[in-house]
Design an enzyme around this catalytic site. Structure first.
Site, PDB file in Angstrom:
ATOM      1  N   CYS A 258     141.710  -2.110  39.923  1.00  0.00           N
ATOM      2  CA  CYS A 258     140.691  -3.158  40.094  1.00  0.00           C
ATOM      3  C   CYS A 258     140.860  -3.850  41.444  1.00  0.00           C
ATOM      4  O   CYS A 258     140.645  -5.068  41.556  1.00  0.00           O
ATOM      5  CB  CYS A 258     140.732  -4.186  38.976  1.00  0.00           C
ATOM      6  SG  CYS A 258     140.482  -3.492  37.349  1.00  0.00           S
TER       7      CYS A 258
ATOM      8  N   HIS B 284     142.170  -8.923  43.290  1.00  0.00           N
ATOM      9  CA  HIS B 284     141.670  -8.173  42.123  1.00  0.00           C
ATOM     10  C   HIS B 284     140.158  -8.411  42.070  1.00  0.00           C
ATOM     11  O   HIS B 284     139.684  -9.456  42.505  1.00  0.00           O
ATOM     12  CB  HIS B 284     142.355  -8.771  40.885  1.00  0.00           C
ATOM     13  CG  HIS B 284     142.085  -8.076  39.597  1.00  0.00           C
ATOM     14  ND1 HIS B 284     140.948  -8.296  38.862  1.00  0.00           N
ATOM     15  CD2 HIS B 284     142.822  -7.191  38.881  1.00  0.00           C
ATOM     16  CE1 HIS B 284     140.998  -7.563  37.748  1.00  0.00           C
ATOM     17  NE2 HIS B 284     142.126  -6.887  37.743  1.00  0.00           N
TER      18      HIS B 284
ATOM     19  N   LYS C   5     149.937 -11.425  30.173  1.00  0.00           N
ATOM     20  CA  LYS C   5     150.835 -10.869  31.198  1.00  0.00           C
ATOM     21  C   LYS C   5     152.187 -11.568  31.169  1.00  0.00           C
ATOM     22  O   LYS C   5     153.085 -11.249  31.935  1.00  0.00           O
ATOM     23  CB  LYS C   5     150.195 -11.002  32.575  1.00  0.00           C
ATOM     24  CG  LYS C   5     148.925 -10.158  32.710  1.00  0.00           C
ATOM     25  CD  LYS C   5     148.507 -10.020  34.127  1.00  0.00           C
ATOM     26  CE  LYS C   5     147.071  -9.585  34.288  1.00  0.00           C
ATOM     27  NZ  LYS C   5     146.883  -8.142  34.115  1.00  0.00           N
TER      28      LYS C   5
ATOM     29  N   ASP D 249     144.828 -17.534  41.954  1.00  0.00           N
ATOM     30  CA  ASP D 249     144.845 -16.618  40.821  1.00  0.00           C
ATOM     31  C   ASP D 249     146.312 -16.285  40.531  1.00  0.00           C
ATOM     32  O   ASP D 249     146.961 -15.570  41.296  1.00  0.00           O
ATOM     33  CB  ASP D 249     144.031 -15.375  41.213  1.00  0.00           C
ATOM     34  CG  ASP D 249     144.137 -14.258  40.199  1.00  0.00           C
ATOM     35  OD1 ASP D 249     144.971 -14.354  39.284  1.00  0.00           O
ATOM     36  OD2 ASP D 249     143.390 -13.270  40.341  1.00  0.00           O
TER      37      ASP D 249
ATOM     38  N   GLN E  28     149.344 -12.580  38.296  1.00  0.00           N
ATOM     39  CA  GLN E  28     150.543 -11.756  38.535  1.00  0.00           C
ATOM     40  C   GLN E  28     151.776 -12.565  38.901  1.00  0.00           C
ATOM     41  O   GLN E  28     152.869 -12.010  39.006  1.00  0.00           O
ATOM     42  CB  GLN E  28     150.257 -10.733  39.654  1.00  0.00           C
ATOM     43  CG  GLN E  28     149.214  -9.711  39.302  1.00  0.00           C
ATOM     44  CD  GLN E  28     149.640  -8.780  38.161  1.00  0.00           C
ATOM     45  OE1 GLN E  28     150.825  -8.596  37.885  1.00  0.00           O
ATOM     46  NE2 GLN E  28     148.666  -8.206  37.486  1.00  0.00           N
TER      47      GLN E  28
HETATM   48  N1  7TS Z   1     143.719 -11.338  38.786  1.00  0.00           N
HETATM   49  C1  7TS Z   1     144.776 -10.541  38.980  1.00  0.00           C
HETATM   50  C2  7TS Z   1     145.625 -10.721  40.200  1.00  0.00           C
HETATM   51  C3  7TS Z   1     145.099  -9.584  38.024  1.00  0.00           C
HETATM   52  O1  7TS Z   1     146.163  -8.802  38.213  1.00  0.00           O
HETATM   53  C4  7TS Z   1     144.287  -9.437  36.871  1.00  0.00           C
HETATM   54  C5  7TS Z   1     144.540  -8.363  35.849  1.00  0.00           C
HETATM   55  C6  7TS Z   1     143.211 -10.320  36.714  1.00  0.00           C
HETATM   56  C7  7TS Z   1     142.955 -11.241  37.692  1.00  0.00           C
HETATM   57  C8  7TS Z   1     142.361 -10.304  35.482  1.00  0.00           C
HETATM   58  O2  7TS Z   1     143.087 -10.754  34.393  1.00  0.00           O
HETATM   59  P1  7TS Z   1     142.441 -10.753  32.919  1.00  0.00           P
HETATM   60  O3  7TS Z   1     143.579 -11.101  32.022  1.00  0.00           O
HETATM   61  O4  7TS Z   1     141.352 -11.746  32.913  1.00  0.00           O
HETATM   62  O5  7TS Z   1     141.937  -9.350  32.708  1.00  0.00           O
HETATM   63  N2  7TS Z   1     145.213  -7.230  36.357  1.00  0.00           N
HETATM   64  C9  7TS Z   1     145.357  -6.043  35.765  1.00  0.00           C
HETATM   65  C10 7TS Z   1     146.091  -5.003  36.339  1.00  0.00           C
HETATM   66  O6  7TS Z   1     146.677  -5.064  37.406  1.00  0.00           O
HETATM   67  N3  7TS Z   1     146.039  -3.927  35.511  1.00  0.00           N
HETATM   68  O7  7TS Z   1     145.304  -4.257  34.440  1.00  0.00           O
HETATM   69  C11 7TS Z   1     144.863  -5.562  34.577  1.00  0.00           C
END
Ligand code: 7TS
Length: 404
Positions: free
Chosen positions: A362, A121, A224, A198, A201
């Site tokens: 992303c 991401h 999530k 990370d 997911q």
């Molecule tokens: N890393 C991964 C693998 C992610 O899927 C996401 C968010 C992030 C980092 C960032 O997370 P945040 O909570 O700091 O924003 N992924 C997604 C997605 O797949 N669709 O919307 C956000």
């Protein structure tokens, strides 16, 4: 016993309608829905003991502090961290990654190398590029194959005594691939490199054990995994967290302040400047309780069933291609219809009450690899059903008919 109909009753939003149709929520990889138990924790906080923490002698402040620190202990137990102070509350995965990237600014030189993967991401790419700009270190990338898996032999080739840091996601958000992080961590440690995983997911689907993994840093977002937005966690091994400098300066992160010199508070407060998202931390604890009560083994088994069913049904549609075909994947299906833009498919699905994400998710390097502008992504959670997948398949067929 896992019973999806009983579970669905915990989620008020699942009974609403969108565009006159029952909501089918398949955008769980972007954010999950919130059960009543977590909503109740939020309402309880603001109704009964809203106060600033770690500073008041009064009862409300003490109650809020106790609940906030209890939540930290719940997260510690969930991830099996050795110490509660190895859990830093953050605003989310992105914050946790930036905190670590910033910390390494003073520890890297231009001769050092950082390894990321082709499946990341943007959150796990851009902060490291910025770190390389600051330090002169260089960024290496583990490539991917057509199935959306990392080419691990190439990782072995990239590793050397110049490698100082390795950053990989546990599970790809765009494709659902589960990466072999156990192997990656072990090999990285052989050359003395630190590893950040990370877990944005993975944490909605599995329960990582940071001690068994022997990982140096692990980051996740509450939103999530049935928790609120604006809340996340960074696990760091005590030795690393002691070594890294603070990320932000301010109240709560100090031991003593004079104009000549400031000394920093002990962990975890050293990394938690300012008033945190108190309610968010407490609700994160409630979300972890909720998911553990259902059980991650049951969640994973049921979601795998949904993934297999949906894959089989979607592949009956002629001209539909699925991206991300690893045998090791979670309940994420990224797909396109021949000659049709993913945005158009997503728009028609929304008219039918079906929420999917469309676009590059992303993860532009993955889209570039497949030479596509983006995909339609359906991501399933433990509260989804096969009947909802049937609605998706019917919807995609309708979209194909309307757009061809
Ligand atoms: N890393 C991964 C693998 C992610 O899927 C996401 C968010 C992030 C980092 C960032 O997370 P945040 O909570 O700091 O924003 N992924 C997604 C997605 O797949 N669709 O919307 C956000």
């Amino acid at each position: 016993m896992f019973n999806v109909e009983t579970i669905r009753k915990d989620f008020p939003i699942l009974s609403r309608k969108v565009n006159g149709k029952p909501l089918v929520y398949f955008d769980n990889a972007a954010t999950s829905q919130t059960p009543q138990q977590v909503i109740d924790a939020i309402v309880d906080y603001y109704s009964n003991y809203n106060a600033n923490i770690h500073r008041g002698v009064h009862t409300l402040s003490q109650e809020a502090t106790d609940k906030y620190e209890q939540a930290r202990q719940k997260i510690q137990a969930h991830f099996n961290a050795k110490h509660a102070h190895e859990i830093i509350f953050t605003s989310g995965t992105t914050h946790g990654i930036n905190l670590v990237a910033n910390g390494f600014s003073s520890l890297l030189t231009k001769d050092d190398e950082i390894i990321v993967s082709a499946l990341e991401h943007h959150s796990n790419i851009v902060p490291w590029q910025m770190l390389c700009e600051r330090t002169g270190a260089s960024l290496k990338v583990i490539p991917m194959n057509q199935d959306g898996e990392l080419v691990i032999s190439e990782f072995d080739n990239l590793l050397s005594n110049k490698t100082k840091l390795v950053f990989v996601n546990h599970i790809s958000n765009a494709l659902g691939t589960i990466n072999p992080i156990e192997y990656i961590i072990k090999q990285a440690h052989l050359v003395g490199a630190a590893v950040l995983i990370d877990g944005a997911q993975s944490t909605p689907h599995i329960k990582p054990d940071v001690q068994a993994l022997d990982v140096d840093f692990y980051v996740a977002s509450a939103h999530k995994m049935c928790g609120p937005t604006g809340q996340g966690m960074l696990y760091g091994k005590e030795a690393w967290l002691k070594k890294l400098p603070p990320y932000q300066g301010g109240g709560e992160m100090i031991a003593e302040v004079t104009f000549e010199k400031t000394t920093y508070a002990d962990l975890p407060h050293k990394f938690e400047a300012g008033t945190p998202n108190i309610c968010g931390g407490i609700a994160f604890g409630a979300a972890v309780d909720y998911m553990n009560a259902i059980g991650f083994d049951a969640i994973a088994a049921y979601e795998h069933e949904l993934l297999e069913y949906a894959t089989k049904q979607l592949l009956t549609i002629e001209g539909l291609t699925i991206y991300g075909t690893s045998k090791h994947k979670t309940s994420v299906i990224s797909f396109n219809l021949d000659g049709i833009h993913p945005y158009d498919v997503g728009t028609i699905l929304d008219k039918l009450g079906i929420a999917v994400r469309t676009g590059h998710h992303c993860a532009q390097p993955i889209m570039n690899f497949y030479s596509i502008p983006g995909t339609v992504r359906a991501s399933f959670a433990f509260y989804n059903t096969k009947a909802e997948i049937d609605a998706l398949v019917t919807g995609v067929k309708k979209a194909k008919m309307m757009l061809s």
